[in-house]
Write an enzyme that holds these catalytic residues in place. Structure first.
Site, PDB file in Angstrom:
ATOM      1  CE  LYS A  57      -2.635   6.819  15.254  1.00 15.75           C
ATOM      2  NZ  LYS A  57      -3.773   7.230  14.623  1.00 15.75           N
ATOM      3  N   GLY A  97       0.901  -1.343  -0.032  1.00 17.47           N
ATOM      4  CA  GLY A  97       0.223  -0.179   0.026  1.00 17.47           C
ATOM      5  C   GLY A  97       0.781   1.237   0.040  1.00 17.47           C
ATOM      6  CG  LEU A  98       3.818   1.170  -2.133  1.00 15.23           C
ATOM      7  CD1 LEU A  98       4.770   0.893  -3.270  1.00 15.23           C
ATOM      8  CD2 LEU A  98       4.564   1.228  -1.069  1.00 15.23           C
ATOM      9  CB  ALA A  99      -1.706   5.873  -0.424  1.00 13.10           C
ATOM     10  CD  GLU A 109      -5.328  13.185  15.776  1.00 12.39           C
ATOM     11  OE1 GLU A 109      -4.574  12.686  16.021  1.00 12.39           O
ATOM     12  OE2 GLU A 109      -6.267  13.359  14.929  1.00 12.39           O
ATOM     13  CE1 TYR A 110     -11.079  12.242  15.700  1.00 10.79           C
ATOM     14  CE2 TYR A 110     -13.200  12.716  15.535  1.00 10.79           C
ATOM     15  CZ  TYR A 110     -12.163  12.348  14.792  1.00 10.79           C
ATOM     16  OH  TYR A 110     -12.487  11.547  13.698  1.00 10.79           O
ATOM     17  CB  SER A 117       0.239   8.916  15.818  1.00 10.18           C
ATOM     18  OG  SER A 117      -0.129  10.244  16.108  1.00 10.18           O
ATOM     19  CG  ASN A 171      -6.039   5.323  12.185  1.00 14.48           C
ATOM     20  OD1 ASN A 171      -5.080   4.976  12.941  1.00 14.48           O
ATOM     21  ND2 ASN A 171      -5.984   6.603  11.689  1.00 14.48           N
ATOM     22  CB  ALA A 218      -9.344   0.906   8.280  1.00 19.71           C
ATOM     23  CG  MET A 251      -0.462   7.577   6.069  1.00 19.70           C
ATOM     24  SD  MET A 251       0.725   8.856   7.206  1.00 19.70           S
ATOM     25  CE  MET A 251       0.774   7.580   8.567  1.00 19.70           C
ATOM     26  CG  ASN A 254       0.073   0.705  -4.480  1.00 21.85           C
ATOM     27  OD1 ASN A 254      -0.405   0.783  -3.436  1.00 21.85           O
ATOM     28  ND2 ASN A 254      -0.951   0.963  -5.638  1.00 21.85           N
ATOM     29  CG  HIS A 287      -2.840   9.058  19.768  1.00 19.14           C
ATOM     30  ND1 HIS A 287      -3.297   9.512  18.463  1.00 19.14           N
ATOM     31  CD2 HIS A 287      -1.807   9.851  19.778  1.00 19.14           C
ATOM     32  CE1 HIS A 287      -2.607  10.353  17.760  1.00 19.14           C
ATOM     33  NE2 HIS A 287      -1.567  10.540  18.756  1.00 19.14           N
ATOM     34  CG  ASN A 288      -6.540   8.858  16.051  1.00 14.33           C
ATOM     35  OD1 ASN A 288      -5.262   8.796  16.372  1.00 14.33           O
ATOM     36  ND2 ASN A 288      -6.739   8.535  14.672  1.00 14.33           N
TER      37      ASN A 288
HETATM   38  C1  6PG Z   1      -2.285  10.459  13.497  1.00 11.18           C
HETATM   39  C2  6PG Z   1      -3.912  10.900  13.165  1.00 11.18           C
HETATM   40  C3  6PG Z   1      -4.167  10.209  11.852  1.00 11.18           C
HETATM   41  C4  6PG Z   1      -5.309  10.863  11.172  1.00 11.18           C
HETATM   42  C5  6PG Z   1      -6.599  10.330  11.618  1.00 11.18           C
HETATM   43  C6  6PG Z   1      -7.630  11.654  12.255  1.00 11.18           C
HETATM   44  O1  6PG Z   1      -2.334   9.859  14.669  1.00 11.18           O
HETATM   45  O2  6PG Z   1      -1.398  10.415  12.796  1.00 11.18           O
HETATM   46  O3  6PG Z   1      -4.645  10.671  14.084  1.00 11.18           O
HETATM   47  O4  6PG Z   1      -4.480   8.805  12.186  1.00 11.18           O
HETATM   48  O5  6PG Z   1      -5.153  12.268  10.960  1.00 11.18           O
HETATM   49  O6  6PG Z   1      -7.252   9.874  10.501  1.00 11.18           O
HETATM   50  O7  6PG Z   1      -8.393  11.534  10.994  1.00 11.18           O
HETATM   51  P1  6PG Z   1      -9.736  12.381  11.171  1.00 11.18           P
HETATM   52  O8  6PG Z   1      -9.813  13.761  11.920  1.00 11.18           O
HETATM   53  O9  6PG Z   1     -10.135  12.376   9.791  1.00 11.18           O
HETATM   54  O10 6PG Z   1     -10.696  11.305  12.098  1.00 11.18           O
END
Ligand code: 6PG
Length: 484
Positions: A187, A14-16, A194-195, A133, A107, A81, A18, A37, A190-191
């Site tokens: 993870k 998977g070579l997008a 992040e939100y 991340s 993810n 995913a 990331m 890919n 973590h996200n």
């Molecule tokens: C990270 C980010 C990454 C991505 C998420 C959040 O830790 O590098 O969290 O995983 O930016 O997908 O994306 P959304 O805001 O679209 O849910």
């Protein structure tokens, strides 16, 4: 492309962006990297753009790809995913042997990871769900990596991951988190954090802009300044960058030409769903997810903007509030709400770990989140210290350091929530986090009344404060109490 004469230590499927950045990171750190890919155009692009920067072994089929890997074979999947991940896992597994390792670096939903790990382990293949991340830049220059899966897989995988991860004080931002879905669970949370972190920054911006009347460039300076202190973090840093950006086309601040509807891929929502199942109140994360949803409810907002009563937006001056004090209060409200979001996130990780017998050490997270990841922040050192001092602390907020911080922050936090309410400016995470904090502190909660109501309409019974047992009041009879 320089022609390697050996097999690859690691492969990337998977070579997008990331995936290719991760492959380049491995190559730059001296590893021979097999790449594959589904559409060969991406593979060709990677080799033509970066083939000279390291040793890459491109393949056109999964069979060839697997054949270029040294044993135990290690292949990282970086695909969307969901079903695409399952398809790739099965293709790889068909070509692999016992002891080989498949790593899902996307993810993925942790319950999918648990299922996949069980399926692969039945075939003798190690399956590692690894949260990665740091976005595109992190993948290239040093992410924070949260691998789950069988502990023994880390023996062969760990050194490879450590070589590409971010480092803080000489410590790589990667460690084995726990069995099966532990890495992806962590993870996910973590996200979620992040939100919440992004939303509290957004709320602070909103107040500085519309209550204090500051321009984006001026607010950018405030954030830069905040980044020198307790709030020192990647998200505060990039906020200053975004706010100082000017739109080339209109000459306006970029922030003013971006549509105010936040997208989401789902990890924040998963965090809240999992927390609901675990019974953990992640109110800050929840409000942040809902705030994104509300922002994107275009039709509803079109109908309601300017069309619901609520009073006129008044000014700080009209309310007799000093602007300098207000800016400092907002900083403190942001910091306090952020601490609550982390405390709630760590509560969820503990609950998830207990529920799934993962034995996750929260200190590991505080360590590997210090660098590379999106929520990297200076105060993570303090979180590590808090768990060092008391691994079983009931809430991070009870740690002496954070308790002290809360003591310094709480008055400002209250002032900000009161003022925002008076001004009619929405602060969902500031306000709900403060309510959460006050709920934790409260000697009596209205839950007693809820128990009374439940007993009234459903004979659900209640416990008494003064004696053991369950009781029911004969509400529709003579209202005497009977033991149940
Ligand atoms: C990270 C980010 C990454 C991505 C998420 C959040 O830790 O590098 O969290 O995983 O930016 O997908 O994306 P959304 O805001 O679209 O849910």
């Amino acid at each position: 492309m320089s022609k390697p004469d050996s097999l690859a230590q690691i492969g990337v499927v998977g070579l997008a962006v990331m995936g290719s950045n991760l492959a380049r990171n491995f190559a730059r750190n001296g590893h021979t990297v097999a790449v594959y890919n589904r559409s060969t155009a991406r593979t060709d692009q990677l080799i033509s753009d970066f083939g000279t920067t390291g040793n890459f072994l491109p393949s056109k089929t999964v069979k060839d790809f697997v054949a270029t890997l040294e044993r135990p074979r290690r292949a990282i999947i970086m695909v969307k995913a969901g079903p695409a991940t399952d398809a790739v896992i099965n293709e790889l597994a068909n070509e692999m042997d016992e002891g080989d390792i498949i790593i899902d670096g996307g993810n993925a939903l942790y319950t999918d990871t648990i299922r996949r790990e069980a399926e692969m382990s039945a075939k003798g293949i190690h399956f590692v769900g690894a949260g990665i991340s740091g976005g595109e830049e992190g993948a290239l220059n040093g992410p924070s990596i949260m691998p789950g899966g069988p502990a023994e897989s880390y023996e062969s995988l760990g050194p490879l991951l450590e070589s590409i991860a971010a480092e803080v004080d000489g410590v790589p931002c990667v460690t084995h988190i726990g069995p099966d879905g532990a890495g992806h669970f962590v993870k996910m949370v973590h996200n979620g954090i992040e939100y919440a972190d992004m939303q509290v920054i957004g709320e602070a911006y909103q107040l500085l802009r519309y209550a204090a009347g500051m321009e984006p460039a001026e607010i950018a300076e405030v954030f830069k300044n905040w980044n020198e202190g307790d709030l020192d973090s990647y998200l505060i840093e990039i906020t200053a960058e975004v706010l100082s950006q000017v739109d080339a086309e209109t000459g306006k601040p970029l922030i003013d030409v971006i549509v105010d509807a936040a997208g989401q891929k789902g990890t924040g929502r998963w965090t809240v769903k999992a927390a609901l199942d675990l019974g953990i109140p992640v109110t800050g994360i929840g409000e942040a997810v809902f705030a994104r949803g509300l922002s994107g409810a275009r039709e509803q907002r079109n109908a309601t903007i300017g069309n619901l009563p609520g009073g006129e937006l008044t000014t700080l001056e009209a309310l007799g509030v000093d602007r300098g004090q207000f800016v400092e209060d907002v900083r403190r409200a942001l910091y306090a709400s952020k601490l609550v979001a982390y405390a709630q996130g760590f509560d969820e990780i503990k609950a998830g770990s207990d529920e799934n017998n993962w034995d996750i050490d929260p200190r590991d997270l505080a360590t590997i989140w210090r660098g590379g990841c999106i929520i990297r922040a200076k105060f993570l050192d303090r979180i590590k210290e808090a768990y060092d001092t008391n691994p079983g602390v009931e809430s991070l907020l009870l740690d002496p350091y954070f308790k002290g911080e809360m003591g310094d922050l709480v008055d400002s936090w209250r002032r900000v929530v009161i003022l925002a309410t008076q001004l009619g400016l929405p602060v969902p995470v500031f306000a709900s986090s403060l309510s959460y904090y006050d709920s934790l502190r409260a000697e009596r909660l209205p839950a007693a009344l809820i128990q009374g109501q439940r007993d009234f309409f459903g004979a659900h019974t209640y416990e008494r404060v003064d004696k053991p047992g369950a009781f029911h009041t004969l509400w529709s009879g003579d209202r005497t109490e009977i033991p149940s």
